[in-house]
Design an enzyme around this catalytic site. Sequence first.
Site: not given
Length: 439
Positions: A162, A229, A305, A329
């Site tokens: 971002y 992640k 995940d 987000d």
Amino acid sequence: MVNFEQITPPEDGQPITIEGDELKVPDRPIIPFIRGDGIGSDIWPAAKVVLDAAVQKAYGGRRSIAWMKIYAGDEAVKEYGPGQFLPADTLKAIETFIVAIKGPLTTPVGGGYRSLNVTLRQVLNLYACVRPVRWFKGVPSPVVHPERMNIIIFRENTEDVYAGIEWQQGTAEASEVIEFINQKMGKNIRTDSGVGIKPISITGSKQLVRKAIKHAIAEGRKSVTLMHKGNIMKFTEGAFKDWGYELALEEFRDRVITEAELWDETRAEDGVTPITKPGAFAELRGGRPTGDPGDRIVIKDRIADSMFQQILTRADEYEVVCTLNLNGDYISDAAAAQVGGLGMAPGANIGDFVGLFEATHGTAPKYAGQDKVNPGSLVLSGVMMLNYLGWREAGKLVEDGIGRTIEAKTVTYDLHRLMEGATKVSCSGYAEAIVKNMD
Ligand code: NAP
């Protein structure tokens, strides 16, 4: 006192100040507000009615808020002139008075304007996007046990993909970056690629995790989960996790225990040392360590995940979730959907001290000026703001008022269309009902 160009702070209010590590809040603090574009003109007045009534009820006139109107978006252009979507006065006022609240803002289209929300976050260094997600009894939800969700998400607000460091496919800059990486770094990026950079710093990661752990301590929350992640992106997301644990142990050693340490205690209880197969052991114990953390906050981490599954299947095992910008987000909206959608989801952008509280939805222009939409998101952001001031009694009154209003099935159009036997009220009518239901 700071000089402003076109706005004047209310004379009967006092500024909030910083003393040591804490905010010093006077009994009548000056709090700037941005009404917002589109439905801002409906939801801001409704939210103000509710917040003022709660403060009055909680403190019997001893405390009150001196609201100070400041400008951004369409209103700012009217007041300050063409192109002035975010006047210097507005940024100065938020910095000076430390705590502020805002309605939604239109992102100006064309003309090279950046999103006002992103600009506010970056200029004021509001590095934590904070989103509490809980269910109110009676709100329609797509899951069987929405009541199990009561989490607060701390999303990093300034880094990650971002950060806006990217180059369009086919430009000279993109070709130059690709050439550099392929030739100097021995990689093999396809030459017809666009390229984006994902910076994750120690500074950005640690300041966020510190804020999340401090929140957990202040609110008596039992765990902080680092969502990442890192199994794939080792030097960015994996590093975020490592720095998070490092900070927790460096700065809060006596207040926290890591999940790994808790497993060790569990194994010791069971006489299963040394550890040979931790995974198998976890399975044996139903995936949960049984050691007692006491009043220590458990610091754990989860792969992103897996976290999306966990909030559906075991939402009650999570309390504070601390994560990077993009993950944050996604998980914020997914979690909000689970308890009834974005119309009720509050949020805040917080820096070291400055807190900007805001509705999380947009300006819904098709409903603007109709006194129709749900002011819940902004009202609940106001609850976060009251709690941030330390005015918890007032915050609790508002939450209870909303809870009772929804339980009585008095709701705005958005919930009405999903609830059987509900009474539909206007935006201002809903605010009045919340106030009535505060007692
Ligand atoms: P939006 O304004 O959030 O509206 C999308 C839909 O969400 C609405 O049509 C409505 O659904 C529902 N909704 C939103 N707020 C509601 C409320 N208070 N009560 C009940 N329902 C509500 O999203 P958008 O149309 O994509 O964006 C419009 C503008 O807002 C854009 O300029 C965007 O840049 C800006 N925006 C600003 C912020 C911010 O300031 N933080 C955030 C997001 C977007 P139904 O039509 O089903 O009734």
